[in-house]
Design a protein around this motif. Structure first.
Motif, PDB file in Angstrom:
ATOM      1  N   TRP A   1       0.675  -1.174   0.282  1.00 18.24           N
ATOM      2  CA  TRP A   1       0.065  -0.046  -0.165  1.00 18.24           C
ATOM      3  C   TRP A   1       1.162   1.203   0.211  1.00 18.24           C
ATOM      4  O   TRP A   1       0.448   2.691  -0.854  1.00 18.24           O
ATOM      5  CB  TRP A   1      -0.905   0.197   1.300  1.00 18.24           C
TER       6      TRP A   1
ATOM      7  N   THR B   1      -1.835   2.972  12.982  1.00 13.99           N
ATOM      8  CA  THR B   1      -2.377   2.783  12.054  1.00 13.99           C
ATOM      9  C   THR B   1      -2.241   3.735  10.910  1.00 13.99           C
ATOM     10  O   THR B   1      -1.148   2.915   9.531  1.00 13.99           O
ATOM     11  CB  THR B   1      -3.826   2.466  11.798  1.00 13.99           C
ATOM     12  N   ASN B   2      -2.175   5.090  10.572  1.00 13.75           N
ATOM     13  CA  ASN B   2      -1.844   5.894   9.874  1.00 13.75           C
ATOM     14  C   ASN B   2      -0.352   6.162   9.765  1.00 13.75           C
ATOM     15  O   ASN B   2       0.400   6.617   8.885  1.00 13.75           O
ATOM     16  CB  ASN B   2      -1.615   7.391   9.707  1.00 13.75           C
TER      17      ASN B   2
ATOM     18  N   PHE C   1      -3.759  -2.259  10.933  1.00 14.18           N
ATOM     19  CA  PHE C   1      -4.774  -1.792  12.081  1.00 14.18           C
ATOM     20  C   PHE C   1      -5.079  -2.262  12.820  1.00 14.18           C
ATOM     21  O   PHE C   1      -4.109  -3.609  12.724  1.00 14.18           O
ATOM     22  CB  PHE C   1      -5.707  -2.298  10.875  1.00 14.18           C
TER      23      PHE C   1
ATOM     24  N   ASP D   1     -10.843   2.391  13.380  1.00 12.21           N
ATOM     25  CA  ASP D   1     -10.266   2.793  12.230  1.00 12.21           C
ATOM     26  C   ASP D   1     -10.837   4.452  11.597  1.00 12.21           C
ATOM     27  O   ASP D   1     -10.531   4.380  10.473  1.00 12.21           O
ATOM     28  CB  ASP D   1     -10.482   1.844  11.175  1.00 12.21           C
TER      29      ASP D   1
ATOM     30  N   VAL E   1      -8.796   6.858  10.308  1.00  7.69           N
ATOM     31  CA  VAL E   1      -7.654   6.176   9.303  1.00  7.69           C
ATOM     32  C   VAL E   1      -7.548   7.460   8.371  1.00  7.69           C
ATOM     33  O   VAL E   1      -8.914   7.440   7.187  1.00  7.69           O
ATOM     34  CB  VAL E   1      -7.746   4.369   8.975  1.00  7.69           C
TER      35      VAL E   1
ATOM     36  N   ALA F   1      -7.814   8.623   4.103  1.00  8.67           N
ATOM     37  CA  ALA F   1      -9.074   7.008   3.365  1.00  8.67           C
ATOM     38  C   ALA F   1      -8.589   7.285   2.365  1.00  8.67           C
ATOM     39  O   ALA F   1      -8.659   5.817   1.725  1.00  8.67           O
ATOM     40  CB  ALA F   1     -10.254   8.891   2.371  1.00  8.67           C
TER      41      ALA F   1
ATOM     42  N   LYS G   1      -7.737   3.508   3.789  1.00  3.44           N
ATOM     43  CA  LYS G   1      -9.017   2.538   3.170  1.00  3.44           C
ATOM     44  C   LYS G   1      -8.949   1.791   2.180  1.00  3.44           C
ATOM     45  O   LYS G   1      -9.468   1.255   2.423  1.00  3.44           O
ATOM     46  CB  LYS G   1     -10.028   3.261   4.192  1.00  3.44           C
TER      47      LYS G   1
ATOM     48  N   TYR H   1      -7.033  -0.738   1.619  1.00  4.62           N
ATOM     49  CA  TYR H   1      -7.046  -1.766   1.636  1.00  4.62           C
ATOM     50  C   TYR H   1      -7.672  -2.547   1.308  1.00  4.62           C
ATOM     51  O   TYR H   1      -8.177  -3.662   0.619  1.00  4.62           O
ATOM     52  CB  TYR H   1      -7.347  -1.638   3.359  1.00  4.62           C
ATOM     53  N   GLN H   2      -9.303  -1.382   0.328  1.00  3.38           N
ATOM     54  CA  GLN H   2     -10.359  -2.678   0.356  1.00  3.38           C
ATOM     55  C   GLN H   2      -9.898  -2.300  -1.245  1.00  3.38           C
ATOM     56  O   GLN H   2     -10.627  -3.949  -1.588  1.00  3.38           O
ATOM     57  CB  GLN H   2     -11.758  -1.323   0.194  1.00  3.38           C
TER      58      GLN H   2
END
Length: 358
Positions: A243, A297-298, A303, A310, A313, A315, A318, A321-322
């Protein structure tokens, strides 16, 4: 004699000073043995300001944590963060931890399912030794423009990526390849002969795969640099690294392997000879607060097991991750169970032979 007592917010200055002196009287130095990113400077500063404790951080990894604590019989540190599968076996072999006092933990800060699962996986002789903190997965980090066919661990051995592949010579590689080859290594954990048979097949595969490997990476920065430069186009690595690279190059991202990403949970444990237990419990309860968990997390990219952790956290994180994990990929995560005593010796011998093979 009349003494004028100044009031601050309805509290006398004398009372405020006495309160501060009382709270700092119990101040301790917390010697924290953890992973990079789990104790950001801004989090430490807030903790020290609120509690009066001071924090000394040593960054490490699973093998080194256990080695350090084994060498001192559980001394030198007050809180450590090994993965959940490295606790009961190390406790059985070396006695390097002490049980958690659950009455000192604010359990409502933890996601219940992760708290109960980690408790089950870290219970030894009736005592709980670990609490969940940061979780994530290892799988594939791929330059999709140059290695779009790499969908599973064994695809790293495909001729199309010859000389441009990297992975670690560590146990996750053995386990990932075993799953990709249609075997279930975790199901064989309690049968040393069955597990050795799996290792033998993986050893043959990874030995045959050696010409494909540019290098065996050992550190996160190393593999990220290899992927950035294009020297490596497909690797077995952690999700957060993928990521981070994706933020700079949209072609590079983390891919959940078809055989299943390998899921880990890094914990909180108390070393057997730690001397600042109260500071350790204070740190645990502090960093599991949602707003503090989001700060971690940032920074770390992974996470946490904090309820609503979250919410703060970014955008962008996120979204990445998705994009890597649809529901089917999440359901297919292979979570590491506790490692039985002696199993890593078998794996170590296998890894040594792979490394030595021509």
């Amino acid at each position: 004699m009349v003494v004028n007592v100044k009031k601050i917010g309805g509290i006398s200055l004398a009372t405020a000073l006495l309160t501060a002196m009382h709270s700092y009287a119990g101040a301790e130095t917390l010697r924290l043995l953890t992973w990079g990113g789990y104790a950001p400077e801004d989090v430490i500063a807030k903790f020290e300001a609120e509690t009066g404790h001071t924090v000394e951080v040593t960054t490490s990894n699973n093998e080194e944590m256990i080695a350090k604590l084994r060498a001192t019989r559980g001394g030198g540190f007050d809180l450590a963060q090994p993965s959940q599968d490295r606790i009961t076996s190390a406790q059985e072999e070396f006695g390097i931890y002490k049980p958690m006092d659950m009455s000192k933990i604010k359990s409502d800060l933890f996601i219940p399912s992760m708290l109960s699962a980690t408790a089950a996986n870290t219970t030894f002789k009736g005592d709980v030794y670990g609490l969940p903190h940061v979780w994530g997965t290892s799988g594939l980090v791929v330059n999709t423009a140059q290695a779009g066919n790499v969908k599973d661990y064994t695809d790293l051995c495909d001729a199309s990526v010859a000389g441009k592949v990297s992975y670690r010579l560590k146990r996750p590689t053995l386990i990932g390849f075993a799953y990709s080859m249609g075997m279930d290594p975790f199901a064989a954990y309690d049968d040393a002969d069955a597990y050795q048979a799996i290792l033998d097949k993986v050893e043959a595969k990874l030995t045959d795969c050696k010409p494909n490997v540019k290098t065996y990476w050992s550190g996160g920065d190393e593999i990220k640099n290899l992927l950035r430069s294009g020297e490596v186009v497909a690797a077995m690595a952690w999700d957060t690294g993928g990521w981070q690279l994706n933020a700079d190059n949209a072609d590079i991202t983390f891919v959940a392997p078809e055989a299943g990403a390998l899921g880990w949970i890094d914990t909180f444990v108390l070393p057997a000879r730690g001397r600042a237990d109260q500071a350790a419990y204070d740190w645990i309860n502090f960093v599991m607060q949602p707003e503090i968990a989001a700060m971690i997390t940032n920074t770390a990219g992974n996470f946490t097991a904090a309820v609503d952790g979250d919410a703060g956290v970014t955008a962008e994180l996120k979204a990445r991750y998705q994009n890597s994990f649809d529901q089917a990929a999440i359901d297919n995560i292979k979570w590491y169970p506790p490692v039985p005593a002696g199993l890593e010796a078998l794996e170590g011998a296998t890894l040594d032979r792979i490394n030595a093979a021509k």
